[in-house]
Design a protein around this motif. Structure first.
Motif, mmCIF file in Angstrom:
data_model
loop_
_atom_site.group_PDB
_atom_site.id
_atom_site.type_symbol
_atom_site.label_atom_id
_atom_site.label_comp_id
_atom_site.label_asym_id
_atom_site.label_seq_id
_atom_site.Cartn_x
_atom_site.Cartn_y
_atom_site.Cartn_z
ATOM 1 N N ARG A 46 41.347 42.626 33.629
ATOM 2 C CA ARG A 46 41.207 42.554 35.027
ATOM 3 C C ARG A 46 40.469 41.524 35.447
ATOM 4 N NH1 ARG A 46 41.608 41.435 39.608
ATOM 5 N NH2 ARG A 46 41.085 42.416 41.382
ATOM 6 N N GLN A 50 44.763 36.822 37.433
ATOM 7 C CA GLN A 50 44.913 36.070 38.511
ATOM 8 C C GLN A 50 45.079 37.166 39.884
ATOM 9 O OE1 GLN A 50 44.054 32.718 38.649
ATOM 10 N NE2 GLN A 50 43.308 33.597 36.770
ATOM 11 N N GLY A 51 44.190 38.115 40.054
ATOM 12 C CA GLY A 51 44.383 39.017 41.162
ATOM 13 C C GLY A 51 45.275 40.303 40.335
ATOM 14 N N GLN A 52 45.838 40.338 39.166
ATOM 15 C CA GLN A 52 46.342 41.367 38.706
ATOM 16 C C GLN A 52 45.812 41.669 37.300
ATOM 17 O OE1 GLN A 52 48.781 43.128 40.512
ATOM 18 N NE2 GLN A 52 48.361 41.623 42.060
ATOM 19 N N LYS A 87 39.091 47.927 40.006
ATOM 20 C CA LYS A 87 39.510 47.078 41.244
ATOM 21 C C LYS A 87 38.599 45.750 41.150
ATOM 22 C CE LYS A 87 39.369 49.303 44.950
ATOM 23 N NZ LYS A 87 38.953 50.138 46.073
ATOM 24 N N SER A 105 36.201 38.839 38.517
ATOM 25 C CA SER A 105 37.663 39.064 38.821
ATOM 26 C C SER A 105 38.105 38.463 40.155
ATOM 27 C CB SER A 105 38.046 40.473 38.660
ATOM 28 O OG SER A 105 37.396 41.508 39.786
ATOM 29 N N ARG A 106 39.225 38.193 40.267
ATOM 30 C CA ARG A 106 39.985 37.568 41.677
ATOM 31 C C ARG A 106 40.129 38.618 42.567
ATOM 32 N NH1 ARG A 106 44.112 33.002 41.822
ATOM 33 N NH2 ARG A 106 42.058 31.724 41.199
ATOM 34 N N ARG A 108 42.119 40.775 45.152
ATOM 35 C CA ARG A 108 43.635 40.919 45.475
ATOM 36 C C ARG A 108 43.991 40.470 46.589
ATOM 37 N NH1 ARG A 108 43.023 45.454 42.084
ATOM 38 N NH2 ARG A 108 43.893 45.129 40.191
ATOM 39 N N SER A 109 43.058 40.608 47.726
ATOM 40 C CA SER A 109 43.095 40.455 49.261
ATOM 41 C C SER A 109 41.888 40.294 49.689
ATOM 42 C CB SER A 109 43.852 41.584 49.823
ATOM 43 O OG SER A 109 42.852 42.770 49.678
ATOM 44 N N GLU A 112 39.338 43.238 49.507
ATOM 45 C CA GLU A 112 38.597 43.582 48.441
ATOM 46 C C GLU A 112 37.428 42.495 48.106
ATOM 47 O OE1 GLU A 112 40.856 43.353 44.745
ATOM 48 O OE2 GLU A 112 42.022 45.398 45.255
#
Length: 336
Positions: A46, A50-52, A87, A105-106, A108-109, A112
């Motif tokens: 995670r 890159q968001g995933q 997450k 971590s990046r 996702r939106s 977050e």
């Protein structure tokens, strides 16, 4: 910089305090936990994605690099979703000199960002100050969600750094350097450590190189951090004496894996700026680097340090990338 994780029960790695249990809750309802070794790969997937989720090949590559560079992976926290997936993930990697590099971590939106910010703040609160006195993060300028999370997690933006490099050849080693008669240059020796520290401290006054750090770190810790960057060789460190008093330093460390020698630090006291000493020191850097196997001389400079930028531009350094530096000073931090 990058070690195989040691047990959290080790005296140097105390367990989480009773008032901050591994199952602490974020405002968003996500559970915070310290990642143990059994779930480390899932957390790294995670963190690196890159968001995933990153693939296991990327996780293994990062883990190998961590071992090679002596990066500890035990100070890692995650926010879990209801289904048990991660997450958000934050890794704080202790480095020599009391600093810790932060990886996040990046999101996702935009939604977050809040849980990432809360996790960053939580991770910093739980990091033993005996291991990390100052947490720092370096972000590409396009990582706006990560920046928002770090700033909401009580990091302050320190500077925009320009990363520059220049190829060096034997042709750069010639030429006489016209040092003033009252200037003396000395290589590093342990007996001269206090002189190097004094010169560093003199160079911080009215500095344009990340001025937000002035007076906020122990200089002995800073020196240790500089020594741990790449490969330290005493003959590549230069002390400048003017009238027998410490006036400045130039610190060069080789990074063979990147085919370069890094200009870790160059600084002069206020009274010695604007007199051509920095230009002469860079000529000396070329002379020291010319016979070596590494092909490039590299550096990072605060974009607000206009005199330094002009010097490097005149010397034909070329910018390769730009990054944002953010820092957070941890509470009750003590020298290590």
């Amino acid at each position: 910089m990058f070690s195989i994780p040691r047990s959290v029960q080790d005296p140097d790695h105390p367990p989480m305090p009773h008032d901050a249990p591994a199952g602490a809750e974020a405002d968003s309802g996500s559970a915070f936990e310290r990642v143990d070794e059994s779930r480390r790969d899932a957390a790294l997937a995670r963190l690196l994605g890159q968001g995933q989720q990153a693939g296991m090949a990327e996780v293994r590559q990062f883990t190998r690099a961590a071992a090679d560079l002596d990066l500890a992976l035990d100070l890692m926290w995650a926010a879990s979703s209801a289904d048990g997936s991660y997450k958000a993930v934050v890794l704080i990697a202790p480095q020599a000199g009391g600093t810790g590099m932060v990886f996040v971590s990046r999101p996702r939106s935009l939604g977050e960002v809040g849980v990432h910010a809360a996790l960053i703040d939580f991770a910093c609160e739980q990091t033993p100050p005996s291991r990390v006195a100052m947490a720092q993060a370096l972000l590409p300028l396009n990582q706006e969600l990560e920046r928002a999370a770090l700033e909401r997690g009580n990091f302050e933006t320190l500077a925009t750094l320009a990363y520059m490099r220049r190829r060096v050849s034997m042709a750069d080693t010639g030429g006489f350097i016209d040092w003033p008669e009252n200037v003396q240059l000395l290589d590093y020796e342990e007996s001269r450590r206090p002189l190097f520290i004094a010169a560093l401290e003199a160079s911080y006054e009215q500095t344009l190189d990340c001025p937000g750090l002035y007076g906020r770190r122990d200089t002995e810790q800073v020196l240790r951090g500089h020594m741990a960057t790449g490969l330290f060789e005493s003959q590549m460190w230069t002390l400048v004496l003017v009238d027998d008093a410490p006036a400045g330093v130039m610190l060069l460390n080789a990074i063979p894996t990147a085919d370069c020698v890094e200009l870790v630090y160059l600084g002069l006291g206020v009274a010695h700026r604007g007199k051509g000493l920095a230009r002469r020191l860079m000529q000396r850097a070329f002379q020291l680097c010319g016979p070596r196997e590494e092909s490039f001389l590299s550096l990072a400079v605060d974009e607000g340090n206009h005199p330094a930028r002009r010097l490097y531009d005149r010397l034909n350094f070329r910018r390769t990338t730009r990054k944002l530096a953010l820092v957070r000073h941890l509470k009750d931090a003590s020298p290590t």
